[in-house]
Design an enzyme around this catalytic site. Structure first.
Site, PDB file in Angstrom:
ATOM      1  N   SER A 121      14.091  -3.716  -1.995  1.00  0.00           N
ATOM      2  CA  SER A 121      15.069  -4.105  -0.945  1.00  0.00           C
ATOM      3  C   SER A 121      14.717  -3.888   0.370  1.00  0.00           C
ATOM      4  O   SER A 121      13.583  -3.253   0.690  1.00  0.00           O
ATOM      5  CB  SER A 121      16.251  -3.124  -1.031  1.00  0.00           C
ATOM      6  OG  SER A 121      17.374  -3.243  -0.154  1.00  0.00           O
ATOM      7  N   HIS A 122      15.335  -4.756   1.446  1.00  0.00           N
ATOM      8  CA  HIS A 122      15.045  -4.835   2.529  1.00  0.00           C
ATOM      9  C   HIS A 122      15.211  -3.565   3.115  1.00  0.00           C
ATOM     10  O   HIS A 122      14.762  -3.284   4.442  1.00  0.00           O
ATOM     11  CB  HIS A 122      15.488  -6.107   3.322  1.00  0.00           C
ATOM     12  CG  HIS A 122      14.957  -7.188   3.036  1.00  0.00           C
ATOM     13  ND1 HIS A 122      14.919  -8.062   1.709  1.00  0.00           N
ATOM     14  CD2 HIS A 122      14.147  -7.929   3.879  1.00  0.00           C
ATOM     15  CE1 HIS A 122      14.485  -9.106   1.905  1.00  0.00           C
ATOM     16  NE2 HIS A 122      13.841  -9.067   2.748  1.00  0.00           N
ATOM     17  N   SER A 123      16.157  -2.865   2.641  1.00  0.00           N
ATOM     18  CA  SER A 123      16.631  -1.467   3.313  1.00  0.00           C
ATOM     19  C   SER A 123      16.345  -0.458   2.174  1.00  0.00           C
ATOM     20  O   SER A 123      16.867  -0.453   1.138  1.00  0.00           O
ATOM     21  CB  SER A 123      18.186  -1.499   3.386  1.00  0.00           C
ATOM     22  OG  SER A 123      18.723  -0.385   3.533  1.00  0.00           O
ATOM     23  N   SER A 149      13.150 -13.000   0.449  1.00  0.00           N
ATOM     24  CA  SER A 149      11.756 -12.589   0.892  1.00  0.00           C
ATOM     25  C   SER A 149      11.338 -11.296   0.195  1.00  0.00           C
ATOM     26  O   SER A 149      10.185 -11.156  -0.237  1.00  0.00           O
ATOM     27  CB  SER A 149      11.644 -12.405   2.397  1.00  0.00           C
ATOM     28  OG  SER A 149      12.581 -11.323   2.962  1.00  0.00           O
TER      29      SER A 149
END
Length: 145
Positions: free
Chosen positions: A8-10, A71
């Site tokens: 995850s981006h977070s 991404s």
């Protein structure tokens, strides 16, 4: 037992997904995180972190990798290139909803299912569970038209 990687981006989101999935998986299923960047609180994905998470999650039965956004998929694909060929062959990138897919995959992994079946269960998370279908209640419309 198949392991899971949450990309995850977070980091916070990844940890929350792991918390939910681990509740269903129990202590035996390895669920590793590749969330955020090295800088505390920074958003993004890192192929090296993903490849390291795959290595930690791999007990020899395979690793299912779930990703949140486009991404993250690129980082996960690059991560596979960083692995040794024999490790790469045991990792599978899965196009499943992150939360529902992780929970479904965790249950399948806990039951000792092989990697392909764990992936199929994760992909099945795309179907709304019957408990979320409100069309059977008076005055409610279906979630999907």
């Amino acid at each position: 037992m198949v392991g899971l990687v949450i990309v995850s981006h977070s980091g916070t989101l990844a940890a929350g997904v792991r918390e939910l999935a681990a509740e269903m998986a129990g202590p035996d299923v390895k669920i590793e995180l590749a969330g955020g960047l090295a800088e505390e609180g920074a958003l993004g994905t890192d192929a090296v972190r993903v490849s390291e998470a795959i290595a930690r999650a791999d007990s020899g039965d395979g690793v299912l990798v779930l990703m949140d956004l486009g991404s993250a998929v690129l980082s996960a694909e690059t991560a596979l290139d960083l692995l040794a060929p024999e490790d790469r062959d045991r990792a599978l990138l899965c196009e499943a909803p992150l939360v529902e897919g992780a929970v479904a995959a965790a249950v399948a992994a806990r039951l000792g299912r092989p990697l392909g079946e764990v992936a199929a269960e994760a992909r099945g998370g795309l179907q709304a569970p019957s408990s979320l279908r409100l069309s059977h209640l008076p005055g409610r419309r279906p979630l999907r038209a």
